[in-house]
Design a protein around this motif. Structure first.
Motif, PDB file in Angstrom:
ATOM      1  N   SER A  10       0.950  -1.123   0.054  1.00 42.08           N
ATOM      2  CA  SER A  10      -0.210   0.047   0.096  1.00 42.08           C
ATOM      3  C   SER A  10       0.844   1.129  -0.129  1.00 42.08           C
ATOM      4  N   ILE A  11       0.220   2.335  -0.556  1.00 37.18           N
ATOM      5  CA  ILE A  11       0.657   3.615   0.007  1.00 37.18           C
ATOM      6  C   ILE A  11       0.602   3.864   1.546  1.00 37.18           C
ATOM      7  N   SER A  12       1.762   4.176   2.201  1.00 36.65           N
ATOM      8  CA  SER A  12       1.630   4.453   3.473  1.00 36.65           C
ATOM      9  C   SER A  12       1.922   6.211   3.700  1.00 36.65           C
ATOM     10  N   VAL A  13       1.395   6.768   4.309  1.00 34.88           N
ATOM     11  CA  VAL A  13       1.741   8.292   4.312  1.00 34.88           C
ATOM     12  C   VAL A  13       1.499   8.576   5.892  1.00 34.88           C
ATOM     13  N   ALA A  14       2.741   9.243   6.537  1.00 34.59           N
ATOM     14  CA  ALA A  14       2.766   9.384   7.857  1.00 34.59           C
ATOM     15  C   ALA A  14       2.716  11.082   7.943  1.00 34.59           C
ATOM     16  N   TYR A  15       2.095  11.468   9.165  1.00 38.69           N
ATOM     17  CA  TYR A  15       1.995  12.867   9.538  1.00 38.69           C
ATOM     18  C   TYR A  15       2.345  13.098  10.862  1.00 38.69           C
ATOM     19  N   ALA A  16       2.480  14.347  11.191  1.00 39.02           N
ATOM     20  CA  ALA A  16       3.015  15.024  12.241  1.00 39.02           C
ATOM     21  C   ALA A  16       2.196  14.968  13.660  1.00 39.02           C
ATOM     22  N   HIS A  17       0.907  14.714  13.492  1.00 41.58           N
ATOM     23  CA  HIS A  17      -0.100  15.082  14.201  1.00 41.58           C
ATOM     24  C   HIS A  17       0.185  16.130  15.171  1.00 41.58           C
ATOM     25  N   THR A  18       0.184  17.712  14.650  1.00 47.73           N
ATOM     26  CA  THR A  18       0.284  18.797  15.263  1.00 47.73           C
ATOM     27  C   THR A  18      -0.760  19.261  16.009  1.00 47.73           C
ATOM     28  N   GLY A  19      -1.969  18.758  15.773  1.00 48.98           N
ATOM     29  CA  GLY A  19      -3.251  19.312  16.403  1.00 48.98           C
ATOM     30  C   GLY A  19      -3.650  20.555  15.751  1.00 48.98           C
ATOM     31  N   ASN A  20      -2.951  21.263  14.897  1.00 48.62           N
ATOM     32  CA  ASN A  20      -3.193  22.436  14.241  1.00 48.62           C
ATOM     33  C   ASN A  20      -4.851  22.462  13.601  1.00 48.62           C
ATOM     34  N   SER A  21      -5.196  21.408  13.075  1.00 48.45           N
ATOM     35  CA  SER A  21      -6.197  21.462  12.192  1.00 48.45           C
ATOM     36  C   SER A  21      -7.586  21.503  13.113  1.00 48.45           C
ATOM     37  N   THR A  22      -7.249  20.932  14.262  1.00 51.67           N
ATOM     38  CA  THR A  22      -8.592  20.778  15.242  1.00 51.67           C
ATOM     39  C   THR A  22      -8.539  21.966  16.201  1.00 51.67           C
ATOM     40  N   LYS A  23      -7.460  23.093  16.100  1.00 56.62           N
ATOM     41  CA  LYS A  23      -7.545  24.189  17.349  1.00 56.62           C
ATOM     42  C   LYS A  23      -8.513  25.291  16.584  1.00 56.62           C
ATOM     43  N   ALA A  24      -9.428  25.842  17.630  1.00 54.48           N
ATOM     44  CA  ALA A  24     -10.249  26.688  16.975  1.00 54.48           C
ATOM     45  C   ALA A  24      -9.802  28.306  17.473  1.00 54.48           C
ATOM     46  N   ASN A  25     -10.057  29.070  16.729  1.00 56.27           N
ATOM     47  CA  ASN A  25      -9.733  30.687  17.076  1.00 56.27           C
ATOM     48  C   ASN A  25     -10.769  30.974  18.087  1.00 56.27           C
ATOM     49  N   GLU A  26     -10.601  32.517  18.308  1.00 53.59           N
ATOM     50  CA  GLU A  26     -11.618  32.940  19.172  1.00 53.59           C
ATOM     51  C   GLU A  26     -13.042  33.043  18.961  1.00 53.59           C
ATOM     52  N   LEU A  27     -13.182  32.858  17.455  1.00 50.01           N
ATOM     53  CA  LEU A  27     -14.619  32.953  16.859  1.00 50.01           C
ATOM     54  C   LEU A  27     -14.948  31.406  16.823  1.00 50.01           C
ATOM     55  N   GLY A  28     -14.270  30.463  17.381  1.00 52.89           N
ATOM     56  CA  GLY A  28     -14.692  28.946  17.216  1.00 52.89           C
ATOM     57  C   GLY A  28     -14.492  28.484  16.104  1.00 52.89           C
ATOM     58  N   MET A  29     -13.560  28.826  15.170  1.00 48.02           N
ATOM     59  CA  MET A  29     -13.138  28.576  13.727  1.00 48.02           C
ATOM     60  C   MET A  29     -12.077  27.830  13.598  1.00 48.02           C
ATOM     61  N   ARG A  30     -12.194  26.656  13.288  1.00 48.80           N
ATOM     62  CA  ARG A  30     -10.814  25.700  12.647  1.00 48.80           C
ATOM     63  C   ARG A  30     -10.184  26.521  11.549  1.00 48.80           C
ATOM     64  N   GLU A  91     -26.932  24.675  15.296  1.00 48.42           N
ATOM     65  CA  GLU A  91     -25.465  24.720  16.043  1.00 48.42           C
ATOM     66  C   GLU A  91     -25.327  25.913  16.876  1.00 48.42           C
ATOM     67  N   PRO A  92     -25.182  25.739  18.008  1.00 48.67           N
ATOM     68  CA  PRO A  92     -25.107  26.738  19.005  1.00 48.67           C
ATOM     69  C   PRO A  92     -23.443  27.840  18.960  1.00 48.67           C
ATOM     70  N   LEU A  93     -23.375  28.410  17.842  1.00 57.12           N
ATOM     71  CA  LEU A  93     -22.215  29.133  17.557  1.00 57.12           C
ATOM     72  C   LEU A  93     -21.588  29.967  18.545  1.00 57.12           C
ATOM     73  N   THR A  94     -22.686  30.593  19.089  1.00 55.58           N
ATOM     74  CA  THR A  94     -22.330  31.529  20.234  1.00 55.58           C
ATOM     75  C   THR A  94     -21.339  30.940  21.549  1.00 55.58           C
ATOM     76  N   LYS A  95     -21.848  29.697  21.661  1.00 57.13           N
ATOM     77  CA  LYS A  95     -21.187  29.073  22.537  1.00 57.13           C
ATOM     78  C   LYS A  95     -19.667  28.977  22.575  1.00 57.13           C
ATOM     79  N   TYR A  96     -19.127  29.124  21.221  1.00 56.38           N
ATOM     80  CA  TYR A  96     -17.739  28.865  21.017  1.00 56.38           C
ATOM     81  C   TYR A  96     -17.206  30.351  20.540  1.00 56.38           C
ATOM     82  N   GLY A  97     -17.807  31.339  20.631  1.00 55.18           N
ATOM     83  CA  GLY A  97     -17.213  32.636  20.628  1.00 55.18           C
ATOM     84  C   GLY A  97     -17.694  33.395  19.217  1.00 55.18           C
TER      85      GLY A  97
END
Length: 684
Positions: A10-30, A91-97
């Motif tokens: 198979s193709i095997s692709v490894a990643y760094a799992h930095t957590g950046n793509s799941t972090k939200a800003n002050e408005l709750g946006m990834r 979606e209660p978006l105000t809950k996340y900013g």
């Protein structure tokens, strides 16, 4: 019956799992949502982003801003099927900013409404006449509504089209026809969203002139997977079986993994024509049936080690049973419960928009004709979840057998599997940005050029870890002149490569023609595909796009080859591929377009194919392809003659038919072939 679980090449692709793509800003946006929101003022916006990257919520942010701050009257969200409508629930978006919540009045979520499309069309008409703000409906309901009320009824509305790859310029595609009318009238805003912008067929999604009106937000698979918190490795493999797939499925199915199994369509070559019996056979192979759970409808199966598997059967046609199972899978209370279900068996369901974060293995029987469908199925397994560090996609394909009547179909499936694997390698890699190497070249801010830094005397490779992007200097590279060509080179190289690797002649020649001159693929075939795909570009811009696409495809192949031979990707995080690109560039010292044109991008695919198929089957594939190989076409001869003219301008002489250089000889053959045909035509 115990079977050894096989390792699938198979193709095997490894990643760094930095957590950046799941972090939200002050408005709750990834990050992807923030990128889309930055372009909220665009009238026509295309969001190209993988499954599970948050496109639905990105649309909510953009739509709310258009309704409150940009003067639009209403927002209509259009989804391909009713089940995907749940992605746009409240979606209660105000809950996340954020400064507003996303709410859809129950009467305006037409995906939940009973009855046929006729009543829903009238409901959409009532919505347009109301003061309410948001409606969700299916593509079908929307098409019928446009037919009934006309495009002018939607003036001053936002039309958001989810899974945009369902649209096409084909005259029979009503949604594509309507969108063309909306763009022509220019009185609506459109947000289009897709996880895979290339279609499985030959039709473009939009006409070039309409596509040019869209501003694009691109978020890549690499950015998403690299930024996950838990998932760090994805394997994509093709396993060729002989006999019945039901006998071989347990060879690649590990009952300990959370798995979605897609059995083949009843009309396909792989199907036994009895889908219910196929499901029963899989269940029997897994263990001893213990009955069905009365609440969820899941089948309970006791394995030899004493575990009880919960299996969701979405193949059974009994509506009462299937609806109960489907409802249990969608139960929001169980979304974060890893033990809720172990295996899902489906046929046409559990693909697009299906959300089961715990899925560790997407196992698909029979090649799917659409690359879009493959990307969607892989997307089921690429959700981030606690404790889930590795995930995989496996495609079981029937091995060609000389005794089968369907052998040509089997060969075709084999070639398509290679096309899909090559394309996915490209999709999963960082993005490439190519620049010509000249006296004025210098380092670009944000890019890391390795331990020794930028070397003005050599072609350099820089990597921007934050955005997952390579900057690569190539000697003799043609730069795009027009804005559209630059956009294609920046945004659409994967679509160009998709067209290239789906071309059967290209794959056949690349794999099995041992006398092939690589330039014939990289210059002639790729050149023709780009001319057909982008006829409005001038010759210089077409050549620029061709060079960028070939460089991206070949560098991906060479980097992967080096990474696999020199580094254990499982322990090296996401650095192996990056080092592979750098090492390749350093080994050749000077990256130039001639050198890149001389790499056959299908070489590595052949070795993978050889590992997964028997020698006899491989010979059978080669024999069938050799039997139908055609001589030089008039079109190819003309293209070779053009290349020969460019050769003469560079070197002051025409190519020689006795040259030791295979590409020079091939160009000379093209000139001779064209001269002969011209002479024959004059004598008639």
């Amino acid at each position: 019956m115990n079977r050894e679980v096989k390792s699938v090449p198979s193709i095997s692709v490894a990643y760094a799992h930095t957590g950046n793509s799941t972090k939200a800003n002050e408005l709750g946006m990834r990050p992807m949502q923030e990128r889309a929101f930055d372009k909220r003022g665009e009238q026509y916006l295309l969001i190209k982003s993988p499954p599970a990257s948050g496109k639905s919520r990105a649309l909510m942010f953009v739509a709310l801003d258009k309704l409150r701050n940009q003067g639009l009257k209403q927002a209509i969200v259009v989804v391909p099927e009713k089940s995907i409508g749940s992605s746009f629930n409240d979606e209660p978006l105000t809950k996340y900013g954020f400064w507003a919540d996303w709410t859809v009045a129950p009467r305006w979520n037409l995906c939940n409404a009973p009855g046929a499309d006729g009543g829903k069309v009238n409901a959409l008409g009532a919505f347009l006449a109301s003061s309410d703000k948001v409606l969700v409906c299916t593509h079908a309901t929307f098409r019928f509504a446009v037919d009934k009320f006309g495009v002018e009824a939607f003036d001053n509305c936002l039309i958001a089209v989810d899974e945009f790859h369902h649209v096409s310029v084909h005259p029979d595609n009503k949604l594509g026809l309507h969108l063309g009318q909306f763009i022509g009238r220019d009185r609506v805003h459109i947000v289009a969203m897709t996880g895979s912008y290339f279609r499985g067929d030959a039709d473009a999604v939009l006409s070039p002139e309409d596509e040019a009106k869209f501003d694009t937000v691109t978020y890549t698979y690499y950015e998403q997977l690299n930024g996950y918190e838990y998932l760090k490795e994805l394997d994509i493999g093709y396993y060729f079986y002989s006999g019945s797939y039901a006998d071989d499925i347990l060879v690649v199915l590990d009952p300990a993994e959370k798995t979605i199994i897609h059995i083949p369509n009843v009309n396909s070559r792989e199907s036994t024509k009895d889908k219910v019996r196929e499901v029963e056979h899989i269940i029997e192979e897994l263990g001893e049936w213990q009955g069905a759970d009365p609440v969820t409808g899941f089948q309970l199966v006791k394995t030899t080690d004493g575990r009880v598997l919960k299996i969701a059967d979405l193949v059974d046609d009994d509506p009462a049973k299937r609806d109960r199972v489907s409802a249990a899978l969608k139960d929001p209370a169980q979304k974060n419960n890893r033990d809720h279900v172990d295996i899902i068996i489906a046929l046409g369901m559990a693909k697009e928009g299906f959300d089961w974060i715990w899925c560790e293995h997407a196992l698909t029987v029979g090649y799917r004709s659409s690359l879009t469908e493959i990307v969607q199925i892989i997307g089921r397994a690429t959700r981030d979840a606690p404790g889930k560090t590795r995930t995989r996609f496996t495609n079981l394909i029937a091995e060609p057998d000389a005794s089968e009547q369907a052998v040509t179909e089997a060969v075709n499936d084999t070639l398509k599997a290679i096309a899909a694997s090559l394309l996915m390698e490209q999709v999963l890699a960082p993005r490439f940005s190519f620049t010509p190497k000249n006296a004025g070249s210098g380092p670009v801010e944000g890019f890391d050029y390795g331990e020794k830094g930028y070397d003005p005397e050599q072609c350099n490779v820089g990597f921007d870890r934050q955005n997952g992007k390579f900057q690569i200097e190539i000697k003799g590279l043609v730069e795009p002149k027009s804005k559209e060509a630059a956009r294609i080179c920046n945004e659409d190289l994967n679509e160009v490569i998709a067209s290239f690797v789906q071309d059967k002649n290209t794959i056949e020649r690349g794999l099995f023609d041992r006398e092939l001159v690589p330039e014939e693929l990289t210059q002639l075939r790729m050149g023709k595909i780009i001319k057909d795909k982008y006829p409005d570009l001038d010759a210089e811009d077409q050549e620029a796009v061709r060079q960028h696409a070939v460089a991206a495809l070949n560098l991906t192949q060479k980097a992967k080859e080096i990474a696999l031979s020199s580094t254990d990707t499982a322990t090296a995080g996401n650095t192996a591929f990056i080092q592979g690109v750098r090492q390749f560039a350093m080994d050749v010292r000077e990256l130039d377009i001639d050198m890149i044109d001389r790499i056959n991008p299908f070489g590595e695919a052949y070795s993978i194919l050889a590992k997964t198929m028997s020698e006899e089957s491989l010979k059978q594939v080669a024999a069938i392809i050799t039997a139908r190989r055609v001589n030089l076409s008039l079109e190819d001869a003309r293209e070779l003659a053009k290349r020969a003219l460019a050769f003469k301008q560079e070197r002051g002489r025409l190519p020689s038919i006795t040259s030791a250089d295979a590409w020079e000889k091939r160009m000379a053959e093209g000139v001779a072939f064209l001269a002969r045909k011209t002479k024959e035509a004059a004598q008639q």
